[in-house]
Design a protein around this motif. Structure first.
Motif, PDB file in Angstrom:
ATOM      1  N   ALA A  89       0.827  -1.208   0.000  1.00 54.73           N
ATOM      2  CA  ALA A  89       0.000   0.000   0.000  1.00 54.73           C
ATOM      3  C   ALA A  89       0.865   1.264   0.000  1.00 54.73           C
ATOM      4  O   ALA A  89       0.340   2.365  -0.094  1.00 54.73           O
TER       5      ALA A  89
ATOM      6  N   GLU B 236      -3.626   5.575   7.978  1.00 49.38           N
ATOM      7  CA  GLU B 236      -4.721   5.871   7.038  1.00 49.38           C
ATOM      8  C   GLU B 236      -4.647   4.995   5.788  1.00 49.38           C
ATOM      9  O   GLU B 236      -5.665   4.621   5.222  1.00 49.38           O
TER      10      GLU B 236
ATOM     11  N   ILE C 142      -3.622  -1.351   4.757  1.00 48.44           N
ATOM     12  CA  ILE C 142      -4.658  -2.308   4.368  1.00 48.44           C
ATOM     13  C   ILE C 142      -4.627  -3.547   5.268  1.00 48.44           C
ATOM     14  O   ILE C 142      -5.286  -4.533   4.990  1.00 48.44           O
TER      15      ILE C 142
ATOM     16  N   ILE D  60      -4.409  -2.329  -7.023  1.00 50.24           N
ATOM     17  CA  ILE D  60      -3.951  -1.284  -6.110  1.00 50.24           C
ATOM     18  C   ILE D  60      -3.489  -0.028  -6.861  1.00 50.24           C
ATOM     19  O   ILE D  60      -3.553   1.076  -6.340  1.00 50.24           O
TER      20      ILE D  60
ATOM     21  N   LEU E 294     -12.360  -2.726   4.700  1.00 57.84           N
ATOM     22  CA  LEU E 294     -11.743  -2.701   3.374  1.00 57.84           C
ATOM     23  C   LEU E 294     -12.593  -3.422   2.332  1.00 57.84           C
ATOM     24  O   LEU E 294     -12.209  -3.509   1.177  1.00 57.84           O
TER      25      LEU E 294
ATOM     26  N   ASN F 245      -9.633   3.212   1.125  1.00 60.30           N
ATOM     27  CA  ASN F 245      -9.169   2.314   2.194  1.00 60.30           C
ATOM     28  C   ASN F 245      -8.266   1.221   1.639  1.00 60.30           C
ATOM     29  O   ASN F 245      -7.445   0.660   2.349  1.00 60.30           O
ATOM     30  N   LEU F 246      -8.449   0.895   0.361  1.00 57.93           N
ATOM     31  CA  LEU F 246      -7.679  -0.175  -0.258  1.00 57.93           C
ATOM     32  C   LEU F 246      -6.417   0.317  -0.929  1.00 57.93           C
ATOM     33  O   LEU F 246      -5.476  -0.436  -1.136  1.00 57.93           O
TER      34      LEU F 246
ATOM     35  N   ARG G  12      -3.905   4.000  -1.506  1.00 57.58           N
ATOM     36  CA  ARG G  12      -3.665   5.437  -1.326  1.00 57.58           C
ATOM     37  C   ARG G  12      -3.386   6.116  -2.657  1.00 57.58           C
ATOM     38  O   ARG G  12      -3.167   7.325  -2.710  1.00 57.58           O
TER      39      ARG G  12
END
Lengths: 76, 431
Positions: free
Chosen positions: A35, A50, A53, B197, B298, B317-318, B320
């Protein structure tokens, strides 16, 4: 041939945190984070909750066991 | 040109066209992509708007994740993607609670959810499903909702299935084909939802790079006027403006209706009649942003208490990477009832969604697909199972292959494209 990767998200209850006293700033966690939510601040790595995941990869990658899941409340 | 290699023209650069073109390019065929629009990717890409990845259709997701067909397609063409598979795949929002729903078979469902939907023991359910599948394959299909009732589903259970079929097949459960649903789930080996992603647009870019590095050419703003057919064989295409391109194989990814139009008098009349009876799917996708966090989980949220909104994907949420850091971002899907006034449904859906997501949420974009737009997919309905979806290879025309969301295949949402591509690729490799 490149295949791709899959990460299971939501495996941890809460985003983990880095214990500064154990972190050597080796950036293994930063490199593994799918992430992109780990940053190096000074000599230590820090997880930005924030963007987390909750896949737990950093937890297993950390050679110093400096990352752990806390039982605190979920981030706002 | 190496022997046995044919010149390939791909008409349209949706997901199916791009994947198939890239596959053939990697196997040494000279490939030219012709796209009518100025961007490639069709309904499986996104447009960057002020830092938000607004999708043109699909929600940055592979419904079958790493077990699904699309992931296998990417493996075959050497395109690397990072998928996040949320656990659980789905959160059912009902009466202020969030109940996890696991789509993979290894996890058992929570007792609360099992009680709510009325499906309790796995053994009898599996047996009933197998019976339905066999009966359906023999021509006695039934609506998915009816199937749910037969395995003991409660009204809430039927409602949940309804949301899922609308989300995955673009049809309500009362009209969705039980066989279609079961075969789709089986064919993607109970894969669980995977989220790209870096977004769908980034994946489209990688497929393009893979194709171009194998020598393919991509032309945008190049609409095709007609597909040239001589002696029952597709010989090439004529581009708007008069230029013709010769081809040994033509891959059509412009939607079945539009492809038949490009064939003119060569379009097989049986398929033209068949396609005329098909109902396209229609729906809305809402892009929502907020300064506040929109979800605590998520997973895809299925808001069972809402009437119009079928599912909400908590994008930020999954990942950025798909919205500015100070914002939160979500995508919601709303099925559209073609029999009712779209404006009224839209208004009701928007109101409901904002109320559900709480203060601070604002809808920044609503996209609608409707009517016989060539890119709208054909709904997977009870009366359309098997016999009605046009085949990838049209009878009487050699060298022309159809790919995309409206040709024969199995799989939920975009996975259907992957499944039909994999089947076609096998045939092309043998040819």
């Amino acid at each position: 041939m490149a295949a791709g990767e899959a990460v299971r998200a939501g495996l941890l209850e809460h985003p983990p945190t880095v214990r500064a006293e154990l972190c050597t700033g080796c950036t293994q966690c930063l490199l593994t984070c799918p992430a992109g939510t780990i940053e190096r601040r000074g000599l230590k790595c820090e997880i930005i909750p924030e963007g987390c995941i909750r896949c737990g990869r950093c937890l297993t990658m950390c050679p110093n066991e400096a990352i752990r899941e806390v039982n605190g409340p979920a981030p706002p | 040109m190496a022997s046995g290699k044919r010149r390939v023209v791909v008409v349209g650069t949706g997901l199916g066209g791009l994947l198939t073109g890239a596959f053939l390019a990697r196997r040494g065929h000279p490939v030219t992509f012709l796209e009518a629009q100025s961007i490639i990717g069709g309904r499986f890409t996104h447009i960057d708007y002020q830092g938000f990845a607004i999708p043109t259709g699909a929600f940055h997701a592979f419904p079958g994740g790493v077990r699904g067909h699309l992931f296998r397609c990417l493996c075959k063409i050497g395109v690397h993607v990072s998928l996040v598979e949320p656990a659980p795949s789905v959160m059912v929002a009902v009466d202020g609670q969030r109940l996890p729903l696991h789509l993979d078979m290894t996890r058992s469902q929570s007792p609360v959810l099992r009680r709510l939907v009325g499906v309790n023991r796995r053994g009898p359910v599996t047996r009933s499903a197998a019976r339905m599948l066999i009966a359906g394959l023999m021509g006695r299909d039934l609506p998915a909702a009816e199937g749910m009732r037969r395995i003991g589903g409660t009204e809430a259970g039927v409602r949940l299935l309804d949301r899922l079929t609308k989300f995955a097949l673009s049809v309500p459960a009362e009209e969705a084909s039980a066989v279609e649903l079961l075969r789709s789930i089986l064919s993607q080996r109970f894969g669980r939802e995977g989220f790209l992603i870096h977004g769908s647009g980034s994946m489209i870019g990688r497929i393009r790079t893979a194709a171009e590095s194998s020598g393919a050419e991509v032309r945008t703003a190049a609409p095709v006027r007609r597909i040239i057919v001589e002696g029952g064989h597709a010989r090439g295409v004529e581009v708007e403006g008069g230029e013709s391109l010769d081809a040994g194989w033509v891959i059509a990814n412009a939607g079945v209706r539009r492809t038949l139009g490009m064939l003119g008098e060569h379009a097989p009349s049986r398929v033209v009649e068949q396609v005329a009876t098909l109902r396209p799917a229609c729906g809305f996708t809402h892009a929502v942003r907020s300064r506040n966090r929109l979800h605590e989980h998520l997973s895809i949220e299925i808001p069972l208490d809402l009437r119009h909104i079928d599912g909400i994907m908590p994008v930020s949420n999954l990942s950025r990477f798909l919205c500015p850091p100070e914002w939160h971002f979500a995508l919601a899907y709303q099925w559209m009832d073609p029999a009712e006034d779209p404006e009224k449904q839209l208004e009701a859906g928007r109101r409901e969604l904002l109320e559900h997501l709480g203060s601070g949420a604002e809808i920044m974009n609503t996209a609608c697909y409707h009517s016989h737009n060539p890119t709208a997919n054909i709904a997977q309905m009870i009366d359309q199972h098997g016999k009605s979806r046009p085949p990838a290879i049209l009878p009487g025309i050699e060298g022309l292959f159809l790919v995309g969301h409206d040709v024969q295949g199995y799989g939920t949402a975009a996975e259907l494209i992957g499944e039909s591509c994999l089947r076609l690729w096998e045939r092309l490799e043998r040819a």
